[in-house]
Design an enzyme around this catalytic site. Structure first.
Site, PDB file in Angstrom:
ATOM      1  N   HIS A 281       0.637   3.685   0.121  1.00  0.00           N
ATOM      2  CA  HIS A 281      -0.825   3.316  -0.470  1.00  0.00           C
ATOM      3  C   HIS A 281      -0.701   3.400  -2.160  1.00  0.00           C
ATOM      4  O   HIS A 281      -0.224   4.573  -2.435  1.00  0.00           O
ATOM      5  CB  HIS A 281      -1.840   4.104   0.230  1.00  0.00           C
ATOM      6  N   ASP A 293       1.835  11.306  -3.697  1.00  0.00           N
ATOM      7  CA  ASP A 293       1.109  10.796  -2.787  1.00  0.00           C
ATOM      8  C   ASP A 293       0.216   9.600  -3.597  1.00  0.00           C
ATOM      9  O   ASP A 293      -1.037  10.181  -4.143  1.00  0.00           O
ATOM     10  CB  ASP A 293       0.064  11.945  -2.271  1.00  0.00           C
ATOM     11  N   GLU A 327      -6.470   4.166   0.655  1.00  0.00           N
ATOM     12  CA  GLU A 327      -6.143   5.029   1.703  1.00  0.00           C
ATOM     13  C   GLU A 327      -7.016   6.258   1.492  1.00  0.00           C
ATOM     14  O   GLU A 327      -7.448   6.953   2.393  1.00  0.00           O
ATOM     15  CB  GLU A 327      -4.921   5.285   1.678  1.00  0.00           C
ATOM     16  N   GLU A 328      -7.152   6.708   0.454  1.00  0.00           N
ATOM     17  CA  GLU A 328      -7.618   8.344   0.378  1.00  0.00           C
ATOM     18  C   GLU A 328      -9.179   8.428   0.581  1.00  0.00           C
ATOM     19  O   GLU A 328      -9.422   9.437   1.246  1.00  0.00           O
ATOM     20  CB  GLU A 328      -7.321   8.687  -1.204  1.00  0.00           C
ATOM     21  N   ASP A 355       4.417   7.876   3.461  1.00  0.00           N
ATOM     22  CA  ASP A 355       3.136   8.442   2.743  1.00  0.00           C
ATOM     23  C   ASP A 355       3.198  10.111   3.184  1.00  0.00           C
ATOM     24  O   ASP A 355       2.548  10.691   3.383  1.00  0.00           O
ATOM     25  CB  ASP A 355       1.997   7.856   3.471  1.00  0.00           C
TER      26      ASP A 355
HETATM   27 ZN    ZN Z   1      -1.410   9.440   1.001  1.00  0.00          ZN
END
Ligand code: ZN
Length: 462
Positions: A281, A293, A327-328, A355
């Protein structure tokens, strides 16, 4: 007995055994084809690990563009950059797919103890939180260490700032406090919630991450404070002091804005309609630069296509890289892919998400049938030279799960040495200096070999 048999009878029995043997030893029969891939796997590993291309490309993203919160201009820039770079790599069918995403804005924020002494707190507002009144709010703190204690003291929480100071055990377990703490405290009249940061004790770093409000329930501001600060408040209260905290947050949510998943392909040479997805992501939190991340995951997934293309190894089926948006704090990229690609989900052979960081790779997570696990274990054995030959339980990626569930698609997750991951997760410390270029190159090699062999397998992996 056998020694006394006539030659003819033994020959006859052998013929029967030859027919029966494959059934008796299914492991050899069903995965023997993987041996054919030792040579290409070695070439792919060598190409992916011969330089620091992946790390340098990640640096272009994290140093050149920065963090990439949904709705931010940086995420828009990252999407345009990724599509342009994929075209430069010579990938095919490079395009973006529109996704509407929430736009949460952190704004200015601060927290401080004002009683029994004045001390600033290391804090980060939680994603999707509402803000405080413009001038902030000030209230006595009520400390609980878990949801049972919170419910047991329901009558004591009205008008208070609730501090959820539960010890960190594991991310899935402890992140419930961050996710649900505000909703549960609000039900009993609390005015705000502070959550001990979800992660092992670090160097007084607060960790952000999304919270979830209850539908129709009261919405109160939520923030994470560092574990050291949570313990400071706890010590004050244990000594019998009344602790008063002042919290100010400008956080707010604006109307949804347009964003996109970025897609590129290496079209299959024989069965281009069958697809193997590799992914990460592209969005991140707005602290640090989203290197671990999940910028790193995006780059190592993308590397699979670049490395195959560079070596002229075009598999039977199409390999598609997808860099997900949002995504977050919403997961809208993964949902939009499921909805937009519904008609071809049945032709997705596998979906892989990276991820979990790009530290030393260990192998892949997978949840599914034993037969598929056996096939994947055989493929992963090709990764023994870089120490990434394990197939462990897991395989859920936040972005691939909606499609994988609906399409019954085998789902894999890149698994790495995660000992450092939750120290820096969702903090200002998520920057590229934490990532070792050689380890990252091995992650790229693992993604490349797994994707290549699944995409090229003589029979579809099921
Ligand atoms: Zn992530």
């Amino acid at each position: 007995m056998i020694a006394g048999w006539q030659n003819g009878r033994i020959a006859g029995l052998s013929a029967i055994l030859l027919v029966l043997l494959p059934v008796a030893t299914p492991a050899d029969n069903t995965t023997g084809w993987v041996d054919e891939y030792r040579a290409p796997a070695t070439r792919l590993i060598n190409e992916a690990t011969r330089d620091h291309f992946a790390w340098n490309r990640l640096a272009s993203l994290t140093d050149g563009i920065g963090h990439r919160l949904s709705g931010s201009p940086q995420l828009d820039r990252a999407i345009a950059w990724a599509a342009a770079e994929m075209k430069r790599d010579g990938l095919e069918n490079v395009h973006t797919e529109k996704v509407m995403v929430p736009k949460w804005v952190r704004g200015a924020e601060s927290a401080a103890i004002v009683r029994p002494s004045r001390q600033p707190l290391a804090m980060l507002g939680l994603g999707d939180s509402v803000g405080t009144p413009r001038d902030g709010l000030e209230a006595e703190v009520f400390i609980v260490h878990g949801f049972e204690e919170l419910e047991a003291h329901a009558a004591d929480l009205r008008g208070k700032i609730v501090l959820l100071n539960g010890a960190y055990t594991s991310y899935p377990e402890s992140s419930r406090y961050r996710r649900a703490g505000a909703a549960r405290a609000a039900r009993h009249g609390a005015v705000a919630v502070l959550v001990r940061s979800i992660g092992p004790d670090g160097l007084r770093l607060p960790h952000t991450g999304a919270l979830d409000y209850a539908a129709g329930g009261a919405r109160i501001p939520g923030a994470a404070i560092s574990s050291e600060d949570a313990d400071l408040i706890d010590r004050m209260a244990t000594r019998g002091d009344t602790v008063v905290v002042r919290l100010q947050m400008d956080a707010h949510t604006e109307p949804d804005v347009e964003s996109a998943n970025v897609v590129g392909e290496l079209r299959g040479r024989e069965r281009p309609d069958e697809i193997v997805v590799v992914s990460g992501h592209l969005d991140s939190w707005d602290v640090g630069t989203g290197a671990t991340d999940d910028g790193g995951g995006c780059i190592v997934a993308w590397e699979a296509l670049r490395v195959m293309k560079k070596l002229g190894l075009r598999p039977r089926r199409t390999v598609r890289v997808v860099l997900w948006t949002n995504e977050e704090n919403g997961g809208r990229g993964g949902l939009a892919y499921r909805d937009g690609h519904r008609a071809e989900l049945g032709r997705h052979v596998a979906m892989i998400e990276a991820d979990n960081g790009v530290f030393a790779p260990l192998g892949f997570g997978f949840s599914g049938s034993d037969a598929t696990r056996q096939t994947l274990a055989a493929i992963a054995s090709l990764l023994a030279p870089i120490g990434a030959s394990q197939i462990v339980r897991g395989g859920d990626g936040a972005d691939i799960t909606p499609s994988a569930r609906e399409g019954h698609i085998p789902a894999l997750s890149l698994e790495v040495d995660s000992s450092k991951y939750f120290l820096i997760h969702h903090t200002q410390a998520d920057t590229i200096d934490k990532i070792d270029p050689d380890e990252m190159a091995k992650c790229a090699a693992a993604m490349t070999v797994m994707a290549y062999v699944i995409a090229d397998a003589p029979e579809r992996v099921r």
